[in-house]
Design a protein around this motif. Structure first.
Motif, mmCIF file in Angstrom:
data_model
loop_
_atom_site.group_PDB
_atom_site.id
_atom_site.type_symbol
_atom_site.label_atom_id
_atom_site.label_comp_id
_atom_site.label_asym_id
_atom_site.label_seq_id
_atom_site.Cartn_x
_atom_site.Cartn_y
_atom_site.Cartn_z
ATOM 1 N N MET A 19 -65.002 40.850 158.194
ATOM 2 C CA MET A 19 -65.649 39.621 157.705
ATOM 3 C C MET A 19 -65.240 38.346 158.568
ATOM 4 S SD MET A 19 -65.602 37.862 153.618
ATOM 5 C CE MET A 19 -65.541 39.336 152.861
ATOM 6 N N ASP A 20 -66.463 37.428 158.967
ATOM 7 C CA ASP A 20 -66.075 36.550 159.825
ATOM 8 C C ASP A 20 -65.520 35.256 159.077
ATOM 9 O OD1 ASP A 20 -68.337 34.970 158.312
ATOM 10 O OD2 ASP A 20 -68.906 34.649 160.163
ATOM 11 N N GLN A 21 -64.711 34.333 159.789
ATOM 12 C CA GLN A 21 -63.934 33.447 159.201
ATOM 13 C C GLN A 21 -64.624 32.437 158.354
ATOM 14 O OE1 GLN A 21 -61.774 31.259 162.114
ATOM 15 N NE2 GLN A 21 -60.267 30.305 160.725
ATOM 16 N N LEU A 22 -65.959 32.094 158.377
ATOM 17 C CA LEU A 22 -66.572 31.400 157.723
ATOM 18 C C LEU A 22 -67.197 32.085 156.211
ATOM 19 C CD1 LEU A 22 -69.251 29.894 160.263
ATOM 20 C CD2 LEU A 22 -67.494 28.640 159.208
ATOM 21 N N LYS A 23 -67.068 33.201 156.200
ATOM 22 C CA LYS A 23 -67.545 34.100 155.137
ATOM 23 C C LYS A 23 -66.277 33.794 154.222
ATOM 24 C CE LYS A 23 -71.492 36.711 156.529
ATOM 25 N NZ LYS A 23 -71.988 37.979 156.917
ATOM 26 N N LEU B 34 -64.974 24.319 161.397
ATOM 27 C CA LEU B 34 -65.802 25.439 161.982
ATOM 28 C C LEU B 34 -67.188 25.463 162.430
ATOM 29 C CD1 LEU B 34 -63.543 28.161 160.375
ATOM 30 C CD2 LEU B 34 -63.291 27.049 162.903
ATOM 31 N N MET B 35 -67.953 24.757 161.349
ATOM 32 C CA MET B 35 -69.374 24.579 161.265
ATOM 33 C C MET B 35 -69.604 23.972 162.553
ATOM 34 S SD MET B 35 -70.954 26.503 159.290
ATOM 35 C CE MET B 35 -72.537 25.840 159.294
ATOM 36 N N GLN B 36 -69.004 22.678 162.821
ATOM 37 C CA GLN B 36 -69.237 21.779 163.641
ATOM 38 C C GLN B 36 -68.938 22.237 165.121
ATOM 39 O OE1 GLN B 36 -66.805 18.511 163.029
ATOM 40 N NE2 GLN B 36 -68.613 17.074 162.181
ATOM 41 N N LEU C 253 -66.048 30.587 152.799
ATOM 42 C CA LEU C 253 -66.863 30.463 151.672
ATOM 43 C C LEU C 253 -66.351 30.858 150.304
ATOM 44 C CD1 LEU C 253 -70.310 30.575 153.280
ATOM 45 C CD2 LEU C 253 -69.226 28.645 152.203
ATOM 46 N N ILE C 254 -65.697 32.081 150.523
ATOM 47 C CA ILE C 254 -65.275 32.953 149.204
ATOM 48 C C ILE C 254 -64.142 31.982 149.026
ATOM 49 C CG2 ILE C 254 -64.081 34.994 148.650
ATOM 50 C CD1 ILE C 254 -65.838 36.370 150.835
ATOM 51 N N GLN C 255 -63.287 31.752 149.703
ATOM 52 C CA GLN C 255 -62.020 30.889 149.270
ATOM 53 C C GLN C 255 -62.410 29.828 148.450
ATOM 54 O OE1 GLN C 255 -59.362 30.064 152.350
ATOM 55 N NE2 GLN C 255 -57.866 29.613 151.049
ATOM 56 N N ILE C 256 -63.382 28.837 149.156
ATOM 57 C CA ILE C 256 -63.970 27.541 148.566
ATOM 58 C C ILE C 256 -64.424 28.225 147.191
ATOM 59 C CG2 ILE C 256 -65.905 26.079 148.603
ATOM 60 C CD1 ILE C 256 -65.549 26.340 151.783
#
Length: 59
Positions: free
Chosen positions: A1-5, A49-51, A8-11
């Motif tokens: 699973m990539d870092q962004l996903k 990371l989104m930036q 999102l789960i952690q958020i």
């Protein structure tokens, strides 16, 4: 699973934890403040990371 996903789960988990805490405690309770700060830190990392991703992927 990539870092962004993962972020999102952690958020989502931290948001739920914060909501649960707030139901039993007020906003100034140290436990609520710590949970809020943890959520802020993860959100900041996600937006950072989104930036980076948007700069590297100019589509």
């Amino acid at each position: 699973m990539d870092q962004l996903k993962q972020l999102l789960i952690q958020i989502e988990q931290l948001r739920q934890q914060l909501n649960d805490l707030h139901q039993n405690k007020n906003f100034t309770d140290p436990e609520v403040i710590i949970a809020s700060q943890m959520l802020d830190a993860v959100l900041n990392e996600y937006y950072r990371l989104m930036q980076i991703k948007s700069k590297n992927d100019p589509s």
